[in-house]
Design a protein around this motif. Sequence first.
Motif, PDB file in Angstrom:
ATOM      1  N   GLY A  96       0.832  -1.190   0.000  1.00  0.00           N
ATOM      2  CA  GLY A  96       0.000   0.000   0.000  1.00  0.00           C
ATOM      3  C   GLY A  96       0.867   1.239   0.000  1.00  0.00           C
ATOM      4  N   ALA A  97       0.208   2.367  -0.077  1.00  0.00           N
ATOM      5  CA  ALA A  97       0.922   3.643  -0.046  1.00  0.00           C
ATOM      6  C   ALA A  97       1.278   3.983   1.396  1.00  0.00           C
ATOM      7  CB  ALA A  97       0.056   4.719  -0.674  1.00  0.00           C
ATOM      8  N   ALA A  98       2.004   5.077   1.578  1.00  0.00           N
ATOM      9  CA  ALA A  98       2.382   5.508   2.922  1.00  0.00           C
ATOM     10  C   ALA A  98       1.131   5.747   3.763  1.00  0.00           C
ATOM     11  CB  ALA A  98       3.208   6.792   2.837  1.00  0.00           C
ATOM     12  N   GLY A  99       1.114   5.140   4.953  1.00  0.00           N
ATOM     13  CA  GLY A  99      -0.009   5.321   5.855  1.00  0.00           C
ATOM     14  C   GLY A  99      -1.183   4.406   5.568  1.00  0.00           C
ATOM     15  N   SER A 100      -1.025   3.465   4.649  1.00  0.00           N
ATOM     16  CA  SER A 100      -2.114   2.534   4.332  1.00  0.00           C
ATOM     17  C   SER A 100      -1.533   1.176   3.962  1.00  0.00           C
ATOM     18  CB  SER A 100      -2.977   3.061   3.183  1.00  0.00           C
ATOM     19  OG  SER A 100      -2.241   3.099   1.983  1.00  0.00           O
ATOM     20  N   VAL A 101      -2.376   0.187   3.926  1.00  0.00           N
ATOM     21  CA  VAL A 101      -1.996  -1.160   3.542  1.00  0.00           C
ATOM     22  C   VAL A 101      -3.059  -1.728   2.616  1.00  0.00           C
ATOM     23  CG1 VAL A 101      -3.112  -2.192   5.559  1.00  0.00           C
ATOM     24  CG2 VAL A 101      -1.273  -3.427   4.415  1.00  0.00           C
ATOM     25  N   GLY A 102      -2.640  -2.569   1.696  1.00  0.00           N
ATOM     26  CA  GLY A 102      -3.599  -3.189   0.789  1.00  0.00           C
ATOM     27  C   GLY A 102      -3.668  -4.690   1.013  1.00  0.00           C
ATOM     28  N   ILE A 103      -4.879  -5.211   1.178  1.00  0.00           N
ATOM     29  CA  ILE A 103      -5.071  -6.650   1.312  1.00  0.00           C
ATOM     30  C   ILE A 103      -6.145  -7.096   0.320  1.00  0.00           C
ATOM     31  CG2 ILE A 103      -4.450  -6.578   3.772  1.00  0.00           C
ATOM     32  CD1 ILE A 103      -7.451  -7.121   4.381  1.00  0.00           C
ATOM     33  N   VAL A 159     -11.391  -9.318  -3.956  1.00  0.00           N
ATOM     34  CA  VAL A 159     -11.746  -7.907  -3.805  1.00  0.00           C
ATOM     35  C   VAL A 159     -10.553  -7.170  -3.213  1.00  0.00           C
ATOM     36  CG1 VAL A 159     -13.285  -6.251  -2.676  1.00  0.00           C
ATOM     37  CG2 VAL A 159     -14.180  -8.481  -3.411  1.00  0.00           C
ATOM     38  N   ALA A 160     -10.082  -6.153  -3.895  1.00  0.00           N
ATOM     39  CA  ALA A 160      -8.986  -5.341  -3.362  1.00  0.00           C
ATOM     40  C   ALA A 160      -9.520  -4.419  -2.265  1.00  0.00           C
ATOM     41  CB  ALA A 160      -8.358  -4.523  -4.484  1.00  0.00           C
ATOM     42  N   LEU A 161      -8.869  -4.441  -1.109  1.00  0.00           N
ATOM     43  CA  LEU A 161      -9.295  -3.602   0.012  1.00  0.00           C
ATOM     44  C   LEU A 161      -8.112  -2.768   0.499  1.00  0.00           C
ATOM     45  CD1 LEU A 161     -11.605  -2.894   2.026  1.00  0.00           C
ATOM     46  CD2 LEU A 161     -10.641  -4.647   3.553  1.00  0.00           C
ATOM     47  N   LYS A 162      -8.277  -1.472   0.421  1.00  0.00           N
ATOM     48  CA  LYS A 162      -7.259  -0.548   0.936  1.00  0.00           C
ATOM     49  C   LYS A 162      -7.659  -0.119   2.340  1.00  0.00           C
ATOM     50  CE  LYS A 162      -5.309   4.062   0.173  1.00  0.00           C
ATOM     51  NZ  LYS A 162      -5.358   5.288  -0.671  1.00  0.00           N
TER      52      LYS A 162
END
Length: 223
Positions: A96-103, A159-162
């Motif tokens: 993910g981007a800075a301050g976030s994660v992608g699962i 399903v992409a979840l940010k």
Amino acid sequence: MKTTTMVLTSATALAAVIALTGCAGSDSGSDRPTVTATRTATATTTTTATASPSVTAGGSGTGGSGTGDSDGSTSAAGGRCTTDQLSGGTAEGTGGAAGSVGIVLTLTNTGTTPCTLQGWPGVSFVGGGDGEQIGAPAELDRTSEHDTVTLGPGAQGQVALKITQAAAYDAAECSPQPADGFRVYPPGSKTSLFIKDTAYTACASGTVHLLTTGAVVVGPAHP
């Protein structure tokens, strides 16, 4: 004298008959009936089959239900996947981007027949040990592709979840709270699945949006 009179009378009568016969033979036929042949036309009726337009139905709603923003159509392969024939899970994303994660959220067809999914699921954090929703539901990434996905028995939709980290917000604004996992409404459904995942902290504030979800795809999904 009597004999002569009878002969003359008979001769006169015979002459009269001959005269009448001659008149009849000279008739031009104008008084004879005319026979006219009549033809009857029979009409043939032709029936033309007209195809009826197909009717499609789609689900709607956000947060409290999955959003089948589509034609939500019933495909030739089968009907829409219902909650009782799906199991949910999580998988690693691409970061993910800075301050976030992608699962990745996974939806697996546990039934015996193919079914379809189309659009965005409704997703939210839940906690407190009782499945209570925490904070705002996921926003929808409307830029993601959302074609109808057909899942055969055992097949998996993704399903992409940010997830934005709660620590990115001031505690007073966020009201952080540990999450037990996710409540997921498959597209078009008003009943949900619980996916356990205790790795994340939610924000109880309804004005903070930590989650953003893509549409269901046949993997891999890219958060």
